[in-house]
Each structure stands twice: as structure tokens, then as C-alpha cells.
Design a protein around this motif. Structure first.
Motif, PDB file in Angstrom:
ATOM      1  N   LEU A 116      28.476 -31.596  30.591  1.00 22.52           N
ATOM      2  CA  LEU A 116      29.418 -31.866  30.214  1.00 22.52           C
ATOM      3  C   LEU A 116      30.573 -31.135  28.418  1.00 22.52           C
ATOM      4  CD1 LEU A 116      32.885 -33.522  30.504  1.00 22.52           C
ATOM      5  CD2 LEU A 116      32.205 -35.314  29.370  1.00 22.52           C
ATOM      6  N   TRP A 117      29.210 -31.458  27.816  1.00 23.65           N
ATOM      7  CA  TRP A 117      29.571 -30.729  26.264  1.00 23.65           C
ATOM      8  C   TRP A 117      29.788 -29.185  27.065  1.00 23.65           C
ATOM      9  CZ3 TRP A 117      25.275 -30.091  22.595  1.00 23.65           C
ATOM     10  CH2 TRP A 117      25.396 -29.682  21.261  1.00 23.65           C
ATOM     11  N   GLN A 118      28.410 -28.625  27.691  1.00 27.19           N
ATOM     12  CA  GLN A 118      28.875 -26.481  27.719  1.00 27.19           C
ATOM     13  C   GLN A 118      29.934 -26.334  28.594  1.00 27.19           C
ATOM     14  OE1 GLN A 118      25.324 -24.872  30.514  1.00 27.19           O
ATOM     15  NE2 GLN A 118      23.939 -27.528  28.882  1.00 27.19           N
ATOM     16  N   TYR A 119      30.290 -27.354  29.279  1.00 33.65           N
ATOM     17  CA  TYR A 119      31.611 -27.053  30.369  1.00 33.65           C
ATOM     18  C   TYR A 119      32.940 -27.208  29.548  1.00 33.65           C
ATOM     19  CZ  TYR A 119      35.746 -28.037  33.316  1.00 33.65           C
ATOM     20  OH  TYR A 119      36.469 -27.802  33.612  1.00 33.65           O
ATOM     21  N   ARG A 120      32.548 -27.763  28.434  1.00 31.45           N
ATOM     22  CA  ARG A 120      34.008 -27.980  27.415  1.00 31.45           C
ATOM     23  C   ARG A 120      33.904 -26.908  26.922  1.00 31.45           C
ATOM     24  NH1 ARG A 120      34.710 -34.595  25.742  1.00 31.45           N
ATOM     25  NH2 ARG A 120      36.120 -35.136  27.452  1.00 31.45           N
ATOM     26  N   SER A 121      32.540 -26.797  25.850  1.00 31.38           N
ATOM     27  CA  SER A 121      32.081 -25.148  25.305  1.00 31.38           C
ATOM     28  C   SER A 121      32.868 -23.985  25.659  1.00 31.38           C
ATOM     29  CB  SER A 121      30.687 -25.608  24.746  1.00 31.38           C
ATOM     30  OG  SER A 121      30.481 -26.525  23.670  1.00 31.38           O
ATOM     31  N   ALA A 122      32.021 -23.496  27.290  1.00 27.06           N
ATOM     32  CA  ALA A 122      32.726 -22.309  27.818  1.00 27.06           C
ATOM     33  C   ALA A 122      33.998 -22.825  27.863  1.00 27.06           C
ATOM     34  CB  ALA A 122      32.182 -22.868  29.249  1.00 27.06           C
ATOM     35  N   ARG A 123      34.737 -23.856  28.258  1.00 31.03           N
ATOM     36  CA  ARG A 123      36.376 -23.582  28.023  1.00 31.03           C
ATOM     37  C   ARG A 123      37.483 -23.325  26.797  1.00 31.03           C
ATOM     38  NH1 ARG A 123      38.760 -26.360  31.989  1.00 31.03           N
ATOM     39  NH2 ARG A 123      40.912 -25.889  31.138  1.00 31.03           N
ATOM     40  N   ARG A 124      36.074 -23.558  26.056  1.00 33.47           N
ATOM     41  CA  ARG A 124      36.710 -23.354  24.479  1.00 33.47           C
ATOM     42  C   ARG A 124      36.929 -22.079  24.002  1.00 33.47           C
ATOM     43  NH1 ARG A 124      35.145 -28.745  22.567  1.00 33.47           N
ATOM     44  NH2 ARG A 124      32.702 -27.378  22.166  1.00 33.47           N
ATOM     45  N   PRO A 179      24.123 -25.889  23.422  1.00 31.99           N
ATOM     46  CA  PRO A 179      24.060 -26.200  24.521  1.00 31.99           C
ATOM     47  C   PRO A 179      22.540 -26.093  25.109  1.00 31.99           C
ATOM     48  CG  PRO A 179      26.151 -25.619  24.591  1.00 31.99           C
ATOM     49  CD  PRO A 179      25.031 -25.077  23.096  1.00 31.99           C
ATOM     50  N   ALA A 180      21.725 -24.818  25.274  1.00 33.34           N
ATOM     51  CA  ALA A 180      20.223 -24.577  25.131  1.00 33.34           C
ATOM     52  C   ALA A 180      19.762 -25.395  24.271  1.00 33.34           C
ATOM     53  CB  ALA A 180      19.811 -22.395  24.966  1.00 33.34           C
ATOM     54  N   MET A 181      19.460 -25.536  23.597  1.00 31.31           N
ATOM     55  CA  MET A 181      19.036 -26.226  22.292  1.00 31.31           C
ATOM     56  C   MET A 181      18.534 -27.457  23.171  1.00 31.31           C
ATOM     57  SD  MET A 181      19.686 -24.433  18.993  1.00 31.31           S
ATOM     58  CE  MET A 181      18.650 -25.817  17.956  1.00 31.31           C
ATOM     59  N   LEU A 182      19.554 -28.270  23.862  1.00 32.48           N
ATOM     60  CA  LEU A 182      19.740 -29.530  23.340  1.00 32.48           C
ATOM     61  C   LEU A 182      19.622 -29.486  25.230  1.00 32.48           C
ATOM     62  CD1 LEU A 182      20.349 -32.452  23.622  1.00 32.48           C
ATOM     63  CD2 LEU A 182      23.205 -31.700  24.498  1.00 32.48           C
ATOM     64  N   GLN A 207      36.131 -19.016  26.391  1.00 32.76           N
ATOM     65  CA  GLN A 207      37.400 -18.909  27.474  1.00 32.76           C
ATOM     66  C   GLN A 207      39.005 -18.908  26.861  1.00 32.76           C
ATOM     67  OE1 GLN A 207      37.435 -20.272  31.584  1.00 32.76           O
ATOM     68  NE2 GLN A 207      35.164 -19.067  31.129  1.00 32.76           N
ATOM     69  N   GLY A 208      39.345 -20.288  26.333  1.00 33.60           N
ATOM     70  CA  GLY A 208      40.798 -20.022  25.931  1.00 33.60           C
ATOM     71  C   GLY A 208      41.242 -19.621  24.150  1.00 33.60           C
ATOM     72  N   ALA A 209      39.268 -19.110  23.487  1.00 34.04           N
ATOM     73  CA  ALA A 209      39.455 -18.847  22.282  1.00 34.04           C
ATOM     74  C   ALA A 209      39.812 -17.342  22.472  1.00 34.04           C
ATOM     75  CB  ALA A 209      38.427 -19.375  21.528  1.00 34.04           C
ATOM     76  N   ARG A 210      39.409 -16.960  24.060  1.00 28.28           N
ATOM     77  CA  ARG A 210      39.737 -15.044  24.319  1.00 28.28           C
ATOM     78  C   ARG A 210      40.671 -14.809  24.743  1.00 28.28           C
ATOM     79  NH1 ARG A 210      33.385 -14.619  26.748  1.00 28.28           N
ATOM     80  NH2 ARG A 210      32.419 -14.353  25.414  1.00 28.28           N
TER      81      ARG A 210
END
Length: 287
Positions: A274-282, A208-211, A284-287
Motif C-alpha cells: 500500500l505504501w509503494q502504491y501511494r508513493s507511486a501515485r504521488r 519502499p525497496a529497503m522496507l 505520478q501526480g508530481a510529474r
């Protein structure tokens, strides 16, 4: 009558307190909305006048609504070639600068080496140096090698990579500083080698930072005029084309191209958020 007269100032004081409380709660919101409106007003005018049907050569006065400008966006001579050149240079410069900038950011953040402080300082020089100085310096450099280097597409590409890579380094470095190295250590403890760890753990987390850095770099590249004007030679990008044609006419198709670039940038930026938001949600879910 005395009680009613005394109640009036009390009600006024209460109303004043409620009004002041409302102002305190919403002052920052109102200020932000006014600032956004101030910034968006010129862009709204550009988009609006892309639908104008001017009677003369200059698209300065509203004459009437038409969609012909969008249907025939490449009607002015040379506009299509200028837009294609800008898109090609912007895409190539963004890809190369994003790759180089990401590697530089990883080297600065994760490794200790002689000259690390100087390298960190040099990264900021293109960002802090005035564009006219950069353009003149690059022109002098290219003219010294005029026997082997011709001003044109590739000199613009080199110049754009040079100043875009600084923004990429800063953006990616901010993400790497807050990166959890334990995730990479866990992957390597489970048997992954360095390449597999980078490909399956590090890269997805910094993507996401690269994008975001790539979008910023593309916007800077496609919008640049000063540096490009010095090193363009006979090549015309969209900003150089607009500057050249503005002396004799301003066709509404210029507004059309500018509006399309702006709307495309907004769409990509929203997709990135939106991609960064979904990545952050995933995550957090993994933790």
C-alpha cells in the motif's frame, strides 16, 4: 427435420468454441488460484490446529475447538524465551543488514572501483551456498576464536547478518538500477548538498525497496534453522525450540506462535504494498 438435424452440430460446434475461448481466457487465472491454494493449504492447517484441543502431547489429530491456546500461548516451558530471542535477533539482524546492504548496493550501482565485479559476485555467494555449508563454516570460524567468542546470541546475530545482507543488496540494487538520477541533479541544482539530497530525495524513493528487503530479511532470520543450529550454542530460537521439543511433544502453542508470525508478516507486507502504491501515485501526480 433435416434443417433441425443440421443445426444441432452447428450449435455444438459453437458451444465448443465458446467453451474453448473461456478456457483460454481463464486458464492462467485458474492455474494461479490452484497454485496459491496449494501453497496456502499447509499454512491453513497450521492456523486451524492452533485452535485444537488435543488430548495428548501431540497436536496431530483434531479433537475440538478452543481459544485457550491463544490465551496461554507461552504455557510450554521455554517457548516465551525462544520467541523473544528470535524476535530480538531478527530485528537486530534486519536493521544492521538493511543498512549495510543498502550502502553496498549504492556502491555497486553508482560507483566504478577496482574489484567491483568481484564484490558483485561475492554478494551472491551466501544466497547460492547451501545453508549446511555456511553453518559448518561459521561454526569452524567461531571455534577457532573460542577463547574470545562464545556461541550464543551474538554468534547467531553475526551469522544472520551475513546471509540476510545478500538479499538486501539484491533487492535495493534492483530499485537503484531504475532510479532517475535527474531528480538528485535537480535537487543539487536548487542548492541542496549531498546529505540533504540523499535525505530528502534519494532515501524516500528507495525506502519502499529497503522496507521490502527488511521484511524479507526478517522473515529469513526468524525462520532460519540450519545455520542457527550450528552457531547457537545454548541459545534457543523458535525454530531450534520447535525442533527440540518435537521429539517429545508438539503443543498447539507452537501453531499459535507460527500463526501469529505469519499473520504479522502478511500485515506488514500488505502495508508495504500500500505504501509503494501511494508513493507511486504521488510521484505520478508530481510529474
Amino acid at each position: 427435420m433435416t434443417a433441425a438435424a443440421e443445426a444441432v452440430p452447428v450449435r455444438r460446434r459453437r458451444a465448443g468454441v465458446r467453451a474453448w475461448s473461456f478456457v483460454k481466457r481463464h486458464a492462467l487465472t485458474v492455474y494461479a488460484l490452484l497454485a496459491i491454494a496449494y501453497l496456502m493449504l499447509p499454512i491453513a492447517v497450521v492456523v486451524l490446529f492452533s485452535f485444537n484441543d488435543p488430548a495428548g502431547r501431540f497436536n496431530y489429530v483434531w479433537q475440538g475447538f478452543t481459544l485457550d491456546n491463544w490465551r496461554r500461548w507461552d504455557a510450554p516451558l521455554g517457548l516465551r524465551d525462544a520467541v523473544i530471542a528470535s524476535l530480538e535477533i531478527g530485528a537486530l539482524a534486519t536493521i544492521v543488514a538493511t543498512a549495510l546492504g543498502t550502502l553496498v548496493a549504492m556502491a555497486i550501482v553508482r560507483h566504478r572501483f577496482r574489484g567491483r565485479g568481484a564484490a558483485n559476485l561475492l554478494v551472491f555467494l551466501p544466497m547460492s551456498t547451501p545453508e549446511i555449508v555456511l553453518g559448518a563454516s561459521l561454526l569452524a570460524l567461531f571455534l577457532q576464536q573460542s577463547s574470545t567468542i562464545r556461541l550464543g546470541f551474538w554468534t547467531i546475530f553475526v551469522a544472520h547478518v551475513m546471509f540476510v545482507v545478500s538479499y538486501v543488496v539484491v533487492t535495493v540494487k534492483a530499485r537503484l538500477i531504475g532510479f532517475d538520477r535527474h531528480l538528485e541533479e535537480a535537487a543539487m541544482d536548487l542548492g541542496a548538498n549531498e546529505w540533504t539530497t540523499f535525505r530528502k530525495v534519494t532515501l524516500p524513493l528507495i525506502a519502499p525497496a529497503m522496507l521490502a528487503a527488511g521484511l524479507l530479511g526478517f522473515a529469513l532470520s526468524i525462520d532460519d534453522f540450519v545455520i542457527t543450529y550450528f552457531v547457537a550454542g545454548s541459545e534457543q530460537t523458535f525454530p531450534v525450540y520447535v525442533w527440540g521439543i518435537a521429539r517429545v511433544s508438539v503443543p498447539p502453542q507452537v501453531n499459535v506462535v507460527a500463526s501469529a508470525i505469519f499473520l504479522g508478516a502478511i500485515a506488514f507486507a500488505l502495508a508495504n504494498v500500500l505504501w509503494q502504491y501511494r508513493s507511486a501515485r504521488r510521484l505520478q501526480g508530481a510529474r
